[in-house]
Design a protein around this motif. Sequence first.
Motif, PDB file in Angstrom:
ATOM      1  N   VAL A   1      15.619 -84.257 -24.094  1.00 30.08           N
ATOM      2  CA  VAL A   1      14.503 -83.963 -24.758  1.00 30.08           C
ATOM      3  C   VAL A   1      14.777 -84.345 -26.120  1.00 30.08           C
ATOM      4  CG1 VAL A   1      13.197 -81.902 -25.694  1.00 30.08           C
ATOM      5  CG2 VAL A   1      14.134 -81.961 -23.226  1.00 30.08           C
ATOM      6  N   ALA A   2      16.109 -84.259 -26.698  1.00 27.06           N
ATOM      7  CA  ALA A   2      16.293 -84.517 -28.069  1.00 27.06           C
ATOM      8  C   ALA A   2      16.332 -86.055 -28.362  1.00 27.06           C
ATOM      9  CB  ALA A   2      17.677 -84.023 -28.614  1.00 27.06           C
ATOM     10  N   TYR A   3      16.717 -86.756 -27.292  1.00 24.45           N
ATOM     11  CA  TYR A   3      16.419 -88.333 -27.527  1.00 24.45           C
ATOM     12  C   TYR A   3      15.312 -88.875 -27.440  1.00 24.45           C
ATOM     13  CZ  TYR A   3      16.554 -92.841 -25.393  1.00 24.45           C
ATOM     14  OH  TYR A   3      16.238 -94.220 -25.143  1.00 24.45           O
ATOM     15  N   LEU A   4      14.246 -88.056 -26.539  1.00 26.95           N
ATOM     16  CA  LEU A   4      13.040 -88.572 -26.482  1.00 26.95           C
ATOM     17  C   LEU A   4      12.203 -88.294 -27.771  1.00 26.95           C
ATOM     18  CD1 LEU A   4      11.939 -87.870 -22.742  1.00 26.95           C
ATOM     19  CD2 LEU A   4      12.475 -89.942 -23.643  1.00 26.95           C
TER      20      LEU A   4
ATOM     21  N   MET B   1       8.872 -84.821 -18.924  1.00 25.89           N
ATOM     22  CA  MET B   1       9.323 -84.645 -20.436  1.00 25.89           C
ATOM     23  C   MET B   1       8.595 -85.144 -21.384  1.00 25.89           C
ATOM     24  SD  MET B   1      13.559 -84.077 -20.265  1.00 25.89           S
ATOM     25  CE  MET B   1      14.146 -82.545 -19.725  1.00 25.89           C
ATOM     26  N   ALA B   2       8.245 -86.574 -21.213  1.00 22.08           N
ATOM     27  CA  ALA B   2       7.226 -87.420 -22.211  1.00 22.08           C
ATOM     28  C   ALA B   2       5.787 -86.680 -22.006  1.00 22.08           C
ATOM     29  CB  ALA B   2       7.174 -88.933 -21.610  1.00 22.08           C
ATOM     30  N   GLY B   3       5.519 -86.242 -20.773  1.00 24.04           N
ATOM     31  CA  GLY B   3       4.325 -85.574 -21.006  1.00 24.04           C
ATOM     32  C   GLY B   3       4.289 -84.094 -21.568  1.00 24.04           C
ATOM     33  N   PHE B   4       5.385 -83.466 -21.731  1.00 21.08           N
ATOM     34  CA  PHE B   4       5.529 -82.337 -22.317  1.00 21.08           C
ATOM     35  C   PHE B   4       5.486 -82.727 -23.940  1.00 21.08           C
ATOM     36  CE2 PHE B   4       8.157 -78.944 -24.336  1.00 21.08           C
ATOM     37  CZ  PHE B   4       7.393 -77.727 -23.816  1.00 21.08           C
TER      38      PHE B   4
ATOM     39  N   GLY C   1       0.804 -90.099 -13.837  1.00 24.20           N
ATOM     40  CA  GLY C   1       0.890 -88.933 -12.912  1.00 24.20           C
ATOM     41  C   GLY C   1       2.172 -88.041 -13.148  1.00 24.20           C
ATOM     42  N   LEU C   2       3.326 -88.298 -13.449  1.00 24.72           N
ATOM     43  CA  LEU C   2       4.294 -87.497 -13.813  1.00 24.72           C
ATOM     44  C   LEU C   2       4.190 -86.937 -15.075  1.00 24.72           C
ATOM     45  CD1 LEU C   2       7.533 -89.619 -12.419  1.00 24.72           C
ATOM     46  CD2 LEU C   2       6.317 -87.528 -11.473  1.00 24.72           C
ATOM     47  N   ALA C   3       3.894 -87.765 -16.104  1.00 25.40           N
ATOM     48  CA  ALA C   3       3.429 -87.510 -17.595  1.00 25.40           C
ATOM     49  C   ALA C   3       2.701 -86.223 -17.463  1.00 25.40           C
ATOM     50  CB  ALA C   3       3.100 -88.449 -18.366  1.00 25.40           C
ATOM     51  N   TYR C   4       1.364 -86.288 -16.730  1.00 20.45           N
ATOM     52  CA  TYR C   4       0.380 -85.372 -16.414  1.00 20.45           C
ATOM     53  C   TYR C   4       0.905 -84.207 -16.093  1.00 20.45           C
ATOM     54  CZ  TYR C   4      -4.000 -83.264 -15.519  1.00 20.45           C
ATOM     55  OH  TYR C   4      -5.048 -82.283 -15.310  1.00 20.45           O
ATOM     56  N   ILE C   5       1.816 -84.067 -15.189  1.00 23.02           N
ATOM     57  CA  ILE C   5       2.739 -82.909 -14.659  1.00 23.02           C
ATOM     58  C   ILE C   5       3.306 -82.360 -15.750  1.00 23.02           C
ATOM     59  CG2 ILE C   5       4.322 -82.164 -13.116  1.00 23.02           C
ATOM     60  CD1 ILE C   5       3.624 -84.321 -10.807  1.00 23.02           C
ATOM     61  N   GLY C   6       4.047 -82.822 -16.600  1.00 20.70           N
ATOM     62  CA  GLY C   6       4.631 -82.429 -17.724  1.00 20.70           C
ATOM     63  C   GLY C   6       3.741 -81.819 -18.753  1.00 20.70           C
TER      64      GLY C   6
END
Length: 210
Positions: free
Chosen positions: A16-19, A48-51, A159-164
């Motif tokens: 998360v810190a890296y992103l 995590m990108a979606g979050f 799709g994965l980003a939307y889940i986050g």
Amino acid sequence: MSDLIKVIEAFLTQIVAYLNSFGYTGVAIGMAIESACIPLPSEIIMPMAGFMAYQGSITLFGAAMAGTVGNVIGSWAAYYAGRALGEEFLFKYFGWLISRKEFNMAQRWFDKYGDAAIFISRLLPVIRTFISLPAGIAKMDVKKFTLYTFLGSFPWCYGLAYIGYVLGENWQSIRKYGHDIDIVIIALIGLLGAFWLWHKFKDYRESRPR
């Protein structure tokens, strides 16, 4: 168990810190690593990108596009490795990284569906990571390879980003059930990670010449 949870928490915190530090570039690099057949699952990076998109530091569309661009770049690396080195060289020197079982699965898909396998496989776990290698070995036209990779990767990343993003919206309602929920989720992630590592090691041992 508590030590395992702390290790997993630290690992996820570092991602998360890296992103957060690199934004879109970090998402693209993470997805490029996965698409180059290096074990960094998109199922961790993109949610995590979606979050992050939910938090407002990036946009949902931008996260998906960054992930897709990273997929293309990493897939180029795997494609040209397969094209230049060939199957036997890859397994002789990179067998610890590339599972023979997963490669054979991707090879069967490519043999069965031809160029269309590149698009289809980008929507599927496991196969999507390794499909670039048989495409490179078969010397598939790189323009078609790039187009199909892009078109297939975008819905997966979105799709994965939307889940986050959705999890971010509902995080507070999930949190009200208490800290025990956190422990269960982290424990499950740890068990899945341990199983994945065991599976990779098992495949590598089985693929080694006797």
